[in-house]
Design a protein around this motif. Sequence first.
Motif, PDB file in Angstrom:
ATOM      1  N   VAL A   1      33.687  30.342  43.515  1.00 55.15           N
ATOM      2  CA  VAL A   1      35.072  29.938  43.973  1.00 55.15           C
ATOM      3  C   VAL A   1      35.873  28.931  43.314  1.00 55.15           C
ATOM      4  O   VAL A   1      34.976  27.522  43.263  1.00 55.15           O
ATOM      5  N   GLN A   2      36.842  29.138  42.541  1.00 54.01           N
ATOM      6  CA  GLN A   2      37.509  28.061  42.008  1.00 54.01           C
ATOM      7  C   GLN A   2      38.631  27.324  42.606  1.00 54.01           C
ATOM      8  O   GLN A   2      38.850  26.180  42.388  1.00 54.01           O
ATOM      9  N   SER A   3      39.464  28.140  43.528  1.00 51.35           N
ATOM     10  CA  SER A   3      40.309  27.551  44.339  1.00 51.35           C
ATOM     11  C   SER A   3      40.366  27.878  45.758  1.00 51.35           C
ATOM     12  O   SER A   3      40.344  29.194  45.978  1.00 51.35           O
ATOM     13  N   ILE A   4      41.001  27.286  46.623  1.00 52.60           N
ATOM     14  CA  ILE A   4      41.364  27.747  47.929  1.00 52.60           C
ATOM     15  C   ILE A   4      42.603  27.053  48.274  1.00 52.60           C
ATOM     16  O   ILE A   4      43.012  25.907  48.400  1.00 52.60           O
ATOM     17  N   ASP A   5      43.617  27.894  48.457  1.00 53.57           N
ATOM     18  CA  ASP A   5      45.249  27.567  48.827  1.00 53.57           C
ATOM     19  C   ASP A   5      45.416  28.360  50.139  1.00 53.57           C
ATOM     20  O   ASP A   5      45.009  29.387  50.422  1.00 53.57           O
ATOM     21  N   ARG A   6      46.571  27.628  50.580  1.00 50.92           N
ATOM     22  CA  ARG A   6      47.321  28.251  51.727  1.00 50.92           C
ATOM     23  C   ARG A   6      48.111  29.469  51.139  1.00 50.92           C
ATOM     24  O   ARG A   6      48.941  29.136  50.389  1.00 50.92           O
ATOM     25  N   LYS A   7      48.091  30.636  51.814  1.00 46.62           N
ATOM     26  CA  LYS A   7      49.060  31.442  51.695  1.00 46.62           C
ATOM     27  C   LYS A   7      49.850  32.155  52.920  1.00 46.62           C
ATOM     28  O   LYS A   7      48.835  32.713  53.744  1.00 46.62           O
ATOM     29  N   GLY A   8      50.634  31.588  53.376  1.00 46.10           N
ATOM     30  CA  GLY A   8      51.505  31.970  54.687  1.00 46.10           C
ATOM     31  C   GLY A   8      50.502  31.398  55.964  1.00 46.10           C
ATOM     32  O   GLY A   8      50.035  30.224  55.715  1.00 46.10           O
ATOM     33  N   ASP A   9      49.621  32.227  56.746  1.00 56.92           N
ATOM     34  CA  ASP A   9      49.096  31.713  57.678  1.00 56.92           C
ATOM     35  C   ASP A   9      47.363  31.919  57.465  1.00 56.92           C
ATOM     36  O   ASP A   9      46.602  32.059  58.292  1.00 56.92           O
ATOM     37  N   ARG A  10      47.187  32.276  56.275  1.00 54.24           N
ATOM     38  CA  ARG A  10      45.919  32.737  55.880  1.00 54.24           C
ATOM     39  C   ARG A  10      45.523  31.689  54.538  1.00 54.24           C
ATOM     40  O   ARG A  10      46.111  31.016  53.977  1.00 54.24           O
ATOM     41  N   TRP A  11      44.239  31.710  54.409  1.00 55.09           N
ATOM     42  CA  TRP A  11      43.423  30.964  53.116  1.00 55.09           C
ATOM     43  C   TRP A  11      43.307  31.951  51.987  1.00 55.09           C
ATOM     44  O   TRP A  11      42.893  33.243  52.213  1.00 55.09           O
ATOM     45  N   CYS A  12      43.421  31.713  50.843  1.00 60.63           N
ATOM     46  CA  CYS A  12      43.371  32.504  49.599  1.00 60.63           C
ATOM     47  C   CYS A  12      42.218  31.809  48.873  1.00 60.63           C
ATOM     48  O   CYS A  12      42.418  30.763  48.262  1.00 60.63           O
ATOM     49  N   LEU A  13      41.234  32.548  48.589  1.00 63.51           N
ATOM     50  CA  LEU A  13      40.030  32.041  47.901  1.00 63.51           C
ATOM     51  C   LEU A  13      39.982  32.672  46.459  1.00 63.51           C
ATOM     52  O   LEU A  13      39.928  34.056  46.639  1.00 63.51           O
ATOM     53  N   ARG A  14      40.113  32.117  45.336  1.00 61.16           N
ATOM     54  CA  ARG A  14      40.213  32.626  44.163  1.00 61.16           C
ATOM     55  C   ARG A  14      38.932  32.533  43.296  1.00 61.16           C
ATOM     56  O   ARG A  14      38.287  31.286  43.147  1.00 61.16           O
ATOM     57  N   THR A  15      38.290  33.547  42.652  1.00 61.68           N
ATOM     58  CA  THR A  15      37.283  33.403  41.734  1.00 61.68           C
ATOM     59  C   THR A  15      37.825  34.076  40.322  1.00 61.68           C
ATOM     60  O   THR A  15      38.733  34.559  40.321  1.00 61.68           O
ATOM     61  N   ALA A  16      36.917  34.172  39.461  1.00 58.49           N
ATOM     62  CA  ALA A  16      37.584  34.371  37.960  1.00 58.49           C
ATOM     63  C   ALA A  16      38.135  35.946  38.273  1.00 58.49           C
ATOM     64  O   ALA A  16      38.988  36.279  37.325  1.00 58.49           O
ATOM     65  N   GLY A  17      37.161  36.743  38.852  1.00 56.55           N
ATOM     66  CA  GLY A  17      37.238  38.189  38.972  1.00 56.55           C
ATOM     67  C   GLY A  17      38.371  38.754  40.155  1.00 56.55           C
ATOM     68  O   GLY A  17      38.670  39.894  40.125  1.00 56.55           O
ATOM     69  N   GLY A  18      38.394  37.916  41.280  1.00 52.63           N
ATOM     70  CA  GLY A  18      39.002  38.545  42.422  1.00 52.63           C
ATOM     71  C   GLY A  18      39.488  37.677  43.284  1.00 52.63           C
ATOM     72  O   GLY A  18      39.612  36.156  43.083  1.00 52.63           O
ATOM     73  N   MET A  19      39.847  37.853  44.678  1.00 47.80           N
ATOM     74  CA  MET A  19      40.432  37.193  45.616  1.00 47.80           C
ATOM     75  C   MET A  19      40.108  37.496  46.804  1.00 47.80           C
ATOM     76  O   MET A  19      40.021  38.798  47.255  1.00 47.80           O
ATOM     77  N   ILE A  20      39.842  36.530  47.803  1.00 43.65           N
ATOM     78  CA  ILE A  20      39.798  36.950  49.233  1.00 43.65           C
ATOM     79  C   ILE A  20      40.739  36.169  50.063  1.00 43.65           C
ATOM     80  O   ILE A  20      40.963  35.021  50.001  1.00 43.65           O
ATOM     81  N   GLU A  21      41.425  36.986  51.188  1.00 40.41           N
ATOM     82  CA  GLU A  21      42.191  36.206  52.119  1.00 40.41           C
ATOM     83  C   GLU A  21      41.536  36.190  53.364  1.00 40.41           C
ATOM     84  O   GLU A  21      40.755  37.315  53.846  1.00 40.41           O
ATOM     85  N   ALA A  22      41.548  34.888  53.982  1.00 43.57           N
ATOM     86  CA  ALA A  22      40.639  34.823  55.115  1.00 43.57           C
ATOM     87  C   ALA A  22      41.272  34.082  56.214  1.00 43.57           C
ATOM     88  O   ALA A  22      41.965  33.096  55.699  1.00 43.57           O
ATOM     89  N   ASP A  23      41.137  34.235  57.421  1.00 41.87           N
ATOM     90  CA  ASP A  23      41.821  33.293  58.564  1.00 41.87           C
ATOM     91  C   ASP A  23      41.171  31.922  58.437  1.00 41.87           C
ATOM     92  O   ASP A  23      41.512  31.126  58.885  1.00 41.87           O
ATOM     93  N   TRP A  24      39.721  32.002  58.308  1.00 41.00           N
ATOM     94  CA  TRP A  24      38.730  31.123  58.449  1.00 41.00           C
ATOM     95  C   TRP A  24      38.127  30.880  57.166  1.00 41.00           C
ATOM     96  O   TRP A  24      37.815  31.923  56.427  1.00 41.00           O
ATOM     97  N   VAL A  25      37.733  29.579  56.683  1.00 36.03           N
ATOM     98  CA  VAL A  25      36.861  29.446  55.546  1.00 36.03           C
ATOM     99  C   VAL A  25      35.675  28.482  55.938  1.00 36.03           C
ATOM    100  O   VAL A  25      36.000  27.064  56.631  1.00 36.03           O
ATOM    101  N   ILE A  26      34.747  28.825  55.689  1.00 35.28           N
ATOM    102  CA  ILE A  26      33.412  28.063  55.690  1.00 35.28           C
ATOM    103  C   ILE A  26      32.941  27.332  54.453  1.00 35.28           C
ATOM    104  O   ILE A  26      32.522  28.120  53.624  1.00 35.28           O
TER     105      ILE A  26
END
Length: 427
Positions: free
Chosen positions: A209-234
């Motif tokens: 995971v290279q970055s975690i940013d806010r996108k609206g009311d969710r978190w957006c986690l980015r890796t070199a190949g993809g992205m995950i949107e989530a309500d919660w991050v641990i």
Amino acid sequence: MLNDPRSHGLWELTAPATSATQQLTGTHTVDVAIVGGGFTGNSAALHLAEAGKQVAVIEAVDVGFGGAGRNVGLVNAGMWVMPDVLLKTLPAPYGDRLLDLLGDAPKLVFEIVRKHDIACEAMPVGTLHCAAGVAGLEEIKTRETQWQARGADVEVLDASRAAALLGTQKYKGALLDRRAGTIQPLAYVRGLAGAAQKAGARIFTGSSVQSIDRKGDRWCLRTAGGMIEADWVILAMDAYGSGPGDRARQEQVPLPYFNIATRPLSPDMRARILPEGQGAWDTQLVMTSFRMDQAGCLIYGSIGALRGTGLGIHRAWASRSLKKMFPGIGDVEFEAEWYGTIGMTSDNLPRFHKYAPQMIGFSGYNGRGIAPGTTFGRVLASYVTGDISDADLPLPATPIELASYRLVKHAFYEVGSQVAHVMEHRL
Ligand SMILES: Cc1cc2nc3c(=O)[nH]c(=O)nc-3n(C[C@H](O)[C@H](O)[C@H](O)COP(=O)(O)OP(=O)(O)OC[C@H]3O[C@@H](n4cnc5c(N)ncnc54)[C@H](O)[C@@H]3O)c2cc1C
């Protein structure tokens, strides 16, 4: 892992393979994204998936790549610090709560192993904290008194009872902690990940995971190949954190620790050394730990890194120290050697951080991560599902405090352990 024989050593040679995982590609949406595939991350994933949440674990390298796959495998109850010191360090009611939680933590590990049928050489037969000299004996007696006052099943064994369980006369006694035991740690964490997958969690490896940013009311986690949107991050990266885990890592002073495993011992030596299968370590400042695996390999460890001048010094120390510790063992051949990084906090206690709204994590395990990581993973899951609230947490949420003179202290540990091991030969 990474074709490095000194990263996961014996555990990599004997652990069952990881269940299938894949690299993160494309975009996915989940309830909870967990960064880090060790004990904490996989335990959180298992408990969240069992509670019906959509979960993804994102691991930079492979399941168990961090401390989880490199450790000694001692499933300890509690932390290094004495119970009474812990009570003085934490404000009420956290001290009592943490002690109760971590005192029961090995039980949770062994229950999970049984429930999910995880093949990880689990031995819930206790651990032995060995007393080096008179001061060591005083230390374990104090521990015994403080834990017994809390109803824990611990007992100081005198020198001869300790010698019978340890296979060495070196110690003045040992604290037998019947709550604890040993496991094959890489096999355990792989089994945890497999159980989480069966419960519905997705596990992505080779995905830093290279970055975690806010996108609206969710978190957006980015890796070199993809992205995950989530309500919660641990965040569950402890001493191995990179990217978004770097700050929590910098809160810890890195302490190197190595293990050297013998080839399987003769039946005679196996009957003499740790005949009942407990794991052991001692009260020395530069401590020695030892335990057996299922095949009869003796795993012998201490502070230090197996690199540069440390490689020869620690290997030579292990050969000579083993002969002193276990007369009759002879010239043993080694099967594997490995080392890793333990993260030490300023007061030797773990931390709970609220990094941002709906972004939480535990870190700073001070060399006690198998049972605490498993338990904290469950606590994080319960917090996310709303089964517990702030008022129930075992630690206060604290801001990150970067460790002072971190790399100087690290160098001191690395060089100091070499000096100690050379001096031990000369005395
Ligand atoms: C040599 C050694 C001996 C030890 N002995 C014991 C012992 O006997 N008993 C005990 O209880 N504890 C022991 N420990 C401590 C224990 O191993 C750790 O406390 C435990 O592994 C912490 O678990 P964790 O899941 O929080 O973190 P880890 O197991 O360290 O896992 C963190 C994971 O996060 C991943 N990661 C990091 N950054 C990113 C990113 N940006 N994106 C995605 N993933 C990322 C890493 O690759 C790693 O796999 C020992 C540790 C070492 C090194």
